[in-house]
Write an enzyme that holds these catalytic residues in place. Structure first.
Site, PDB file in Angstrom:
ATOM      1  CE  LYS A 113      -3.812   2.387   2.966  1.00  0.00           C
ATOM      2  NZ  LYS A 113      -4.496   1.814   4.237  1.00  0.00           N
ATOM      3  CG  ASP A 162       9.121 -11.676  20.224  1.00  0.00           C
ATOM      4  OD1 ASP A 162       8.931 -10.315  19.830  1.00  0.00           O
ATOM      5  OD2 ASP A 162      10.976 -11.896  20.950  1.00  0.00           O
ATOM      6  CD  GLU A 163       6.302  -6.560  20.258  1.00  0.00           C
ATOM      7  OE1 GLU A 163       5.255  -5.954  20.260  1.00  0.00           O
ATOM      8  OE2 GLU A 163       7.234  -5.905  19.055  1.00  0.00           O
ATOM      9  CE  LYS A 214       2.192  -9.553  12.930  1.00  0.00           C
ATOM     10  NZ  LYS A 214       2.427  -9.820  11.209  1.00  0.00           N
ATOM     11  CG  ASP A 274       8.718   1.921  30.521  1.00  0.00           C
ATOM     12  OD1 ASP A 274       8.674   1.929  29.644  1.00  0.00           O
ATOM     13  OD2 ASP A 274       8.010   0.867  31.518  1.00  0.00           O
ATOM     14  N   PRO A 300       2.579   2.664  28.378  1.00  0.00           N
ATOM     15  CG  PRO A 300       0.929   3.413  27.533  1.00  0.00           C
ATOM     16  CD  PRO A 300       2.507   3.692  27.541  1.00  0.00           C
TER      17      PRO A 300
HETATM   18  P1  NAD Z   1       7.206  -2.551   8.241  1.00  0.00           P
HETATM   19  O1  NAD Z   1       6.344  -1.192   9.046  1.00  0.00           O
HETATM   20  O2  NAD Z   1       8.726  -1.659   8.471  1.00  0.00           O
HETATM   21  O3  NAD Z   1       6.837  -2.235   6.700  1.00  0.00           O
HETATM   22  C1  NAD Z   1       5.396  -2.291   6.364  1.00  0.00           C
HETATM   23  C2  NAD Z   1       4.739  -2.752   5.225  1.00  0.00           C
HETATM   24  O4  NAD Z   1       3.581  -3.213   4.636  1.00  0.00           O
HETATM   25  C3  NAD Z   1       4.412  -1.103   4.082  1.00  0.00           C
HETATM   26  O5  NAD Z   1       5.955  -1.486   3.231  1.00  0.00           O
HETATM   27  C4  NAD Z   1       3.376  -0.839   4.221  1.00  0.00           C
HETATM   28  O6  NAD Z   1       3.564   0.381   2.986  1.00  0.00           O
HETATM   29  C5  NAD Z   1       2.981  -2.057   4.117  1.00  0.00           C
HETATM   30  N1  NAD Z   1       2.111  -1.983   4.200  1.00  0.00           N
HETATM   31  C6  NAD Z   1       0.958  -1.579   5.604  1.00  0.00           C
HETATM   32  N2  NAD Z   1      -0.139  -1.766   5.660  1.00  0.00           N
HETATM   33  C7  NAD Z   1      -0.479  -2.006   4.397  1.00  0.00           C
HETATM   34  C8  NAD Z   1      -1.676  -2.715   3.857  1.00  0.00           C
HETATM   35  N3  NAD Z   1      -2.817  -2.444   4.229  1.00  0.00           N
HETATM   36  N4  NAD Z   1      -1.831  -3.462   2.900  1.00  0.00           N
HETATM   37  C9  NAD Z   1      -0.840  -2.952   2.214  1.00  0.00           C
HETATM   38  N5  NAD Z   1       0.624  -2.724   1.974  1.00  0.00           N
HETATM   39  C10 NAD Z   1       0.431  -2.429   3.436  1.00  0.00           C
HETATM   40  O7  NAD Z   1       6.813  -3.190   8.849  1.00  0.00           O
HETATM   41  P2  NAD Z   1       9.076  -4.558   9.230  1.00  0.00           P
HETATM   42  O8  NAD Z   1       9.394  -4.242  10.735  1.00  0.00           O
HETATM   43  O9  NAD Z   1       9.054  -4.698   8.068  1.00  0.00           O
HETATM   44  O10 NAD Z   1       7.512  -5.861   9.532  1.00  0.00           O
HETATM   45  C11 NAD Z   1       7.290  -6.997   8.856  1.00  0.00           C
HETATM   46  C12 NAD Z   1       6.337  -8.109   9.626  1.00  0.00           C
HETATM   47  O11 NAD Z   1       7.461  -8.509  10.346  1.00  0.00           O
HETATM   48  C13 NAD Z   1       5.282  -7.092  10.178  1.00  0.00           C
HETATM   49  O12 NAD Z   1       3.960  -8.290   9.807  1.00  0.00           O
HETATM   50  C14 NAD Z   1       5.789  -7.375  11.243  1.00  0.00           C
HETATM   51  O13 NAD Z   1       4.422  -7.423  12.423  1.00  0.00           O
HETATM   52  C15 NAD Z   1       6.606  -8.724  11.638  1.00  0.00           C
HETATM   53  N6  NAD Z   1       7.828  -8.524  12.136  1.00  0.00           N
HETATM   54  C16 NAD Z   1       8.487  -7.626  12.173  1.00  0.00           C
HETATM   55  C17 NAD Z   1      10.102  -7.333  13.158  1.00  0.00           C
HETATM   56  C18 NAD Z   1      10.612  -6.314  13.717  1.00  0.00           C
HETATM   57  O14 NAD Z   1      11.346  -6.569  14.732  1.00  0.00           O
HETATM   58  N7  NAD Z   1      10.318  -5.092  12.959  1.00  0.00           N
HETATM   59  C19 NAD Z   1       9.840  -8.819  14.271  1.00  0.00           C
HETATM   60  C20 NAD Z   1       9.024  -9.853  13.835  1.00  0.00           C
HETATM   61  C21 NAD Z   1       8.375  -9.810  13.012  1.00  0.00           C
END
Ligand code: NAD
Length: 361
Positions: free
Chosen positions: A34, A135-136, A163, A298, A300
């Protein structure tokens, strides 16, 4: 040629995954995103001319977009990274988290189910939907325990709850409809292309610019850190060899408190860009970046500790992280120093001015 659709592929982990999938498979890789504030085509520039790469702008929570995506590309696999991913934002405005993280996950699952309805058995059984989670969902780890795949879900933030809801839907679509769903729950990632609202890039950029380094509470909250390349290698392995219906935990076996992370980043910056040589700090009489540390109220519901036991994926699929935490962090600091133009572009629209005042995830 097989086709992998990477939702959220313009974000941090998704763009790293797309790069790896193009390099390590013969598949066509279609990014479906998106392009919210967190997604940027700047994260995919080097891939634009790749003959097996395509980009489609779309919203996973919009049924028409999702149906069109399945019809146009008939993917063999969908890897769902698309999410609202910042805990602080989920506290300020939870609704978009429900829309994207829950409704969006549902539309992807439902779209796959509809798409495969008329398909032959071989196509149905080969299809994979890898749902990338965190993991959250497990809440705060008790005592010295670590999260295993069967740890009870106990999400404490609207982000984690959204999630968790999506994980449950993904599991249900396997159990109820036999969809080839895989779920991964990973610890905190770090590395190139992470939007500078998250702890590590925020601290690096604030330090370089001589801004305060905000640390929540007493700084003692513990996270387990994994380099994004190791996460993406694990995800590809799960996609290729994971068993449908299974969940796999991934983590770096690198638990650190937030204040330890900030201290380490400051020490690395003292080596890589000594404050005396940093024009942003000229005349400030600062001896070291750690002088910028500031403790703030901190968050919440702030979970005290996340800790992953990744022994299942190690045992069953042979995955192991390659990066040591110290070398991974140095590599990351160097990447942000070398890519300040990228940082300036993705920050855009004054967004980080606001974020620079807040505290990190
Ligand atoms: P990010 O926020 O960097 O990227 C999210 C991406 O999703 C962006 O490109 C955004 O444009 C796109 N997006 C958002 N809403 C959308 C929609 N409705 N339709 C299509 N695209 C959409 O996130 P990230 O850090 O790369 O994380 C990616 C996934 O991994 C997430 O699901 C997150 O929960 C999971 N995750 C992240 C971490 C971390 O440390 N970053 C750790 C574990 C799991």
């Amino acid at each position: 040629m097989t086709t992998i659709v990477v939702t959220g592929g313009a974000g941090f982990i998704g763009s790293n995954f797309t790069r790896r999938a193009l390099a390590e498979t013969a598949a066509r890789v279609v990014v479906f995103d998106k392009l919210t504030y967190a997604g940027s085509l700047d994260n995919l520039r080097d891939l634009e001319s790749h003959p097996r790469y395509a980009f489609v702008r779309g919203d996973i929570a919009a049924r028409d977009d999702v149906v069109r995506m399945y019809r146009q590309w008939s993917p063999d696999a969908v890897v769902n990274f698309a999410a609202e991913s910042h805990v602080d934002r989920s506290i300020d405005s939870p609704e978009t988290f429900l829309e994207t993280n829950v409704r969006g996950a549902f539309e992807l699952l439902e779209g796959a189910r509809r798409q495969l309805r008329g398909a032959d058995d071989a196509t149905r059984s080969a299809f994979r939907l890898l749902h990338v989670s965190t993991d959250e969902v497990f809440g705060s780890a008790a005592g010295d325990s670590r999260f295993v795949e069967t740890t009870r879900y106990a999400p404490n933030s609207p982000y984690a709850a959204s999630k968790a809801a999506a994980d449950h839907l993904a599991r249900a679509y396997h159990r109820t409809y036999g969809l080839g769903v895989l779920i991964t729950n990973c610890s905190n990632n770090y590395g190139p292309y992470q939007f500078p609202e998250k702890l590590i890039p925020l601290m690096i950029l604030n330090a370089i610019e001589g801004k305060p380094l905000p640390i929540y509470g007493d700084g003692g909250n513990v996270r387990d850190w994994l380099h994004v390349d190791d996460h993406c290698a694990g995800l590809l392995l799960v996609l290729r060899r994971g068993l449908p219906g299974e969940t796999y935990n991934l983590g770096g076996d690198a638990e650190r408190t937030n204040v330890e992370i900030v201290d380490r980043l400051c020490a690395l910056l003292d080596e890589e860009l000594p404050s005396a040589a940093n024009p942003a700090l000229a005349g400030r009489a600062m001896r070291q970046y750690a002088d910028l540390k500031t403790f703030v109220a901190d968050r919440p519901g702030h979970d005290r500790r996340y800790a992953i036991d990744a022994s299942k994926i190690e045992r069953e699929l042979g995955w192991r992280p390659v990066y040591g935490f110290d070398s991974g962090l140095r590599h990351t600091v160097r990447w942000y120093l070398a890519n300040r133009d990228w940082c300036a572009r993705v920050q855009g629209s004054g967004e980080r001015e606001r974020l620079g005042l807040g505290a990190p995830a």
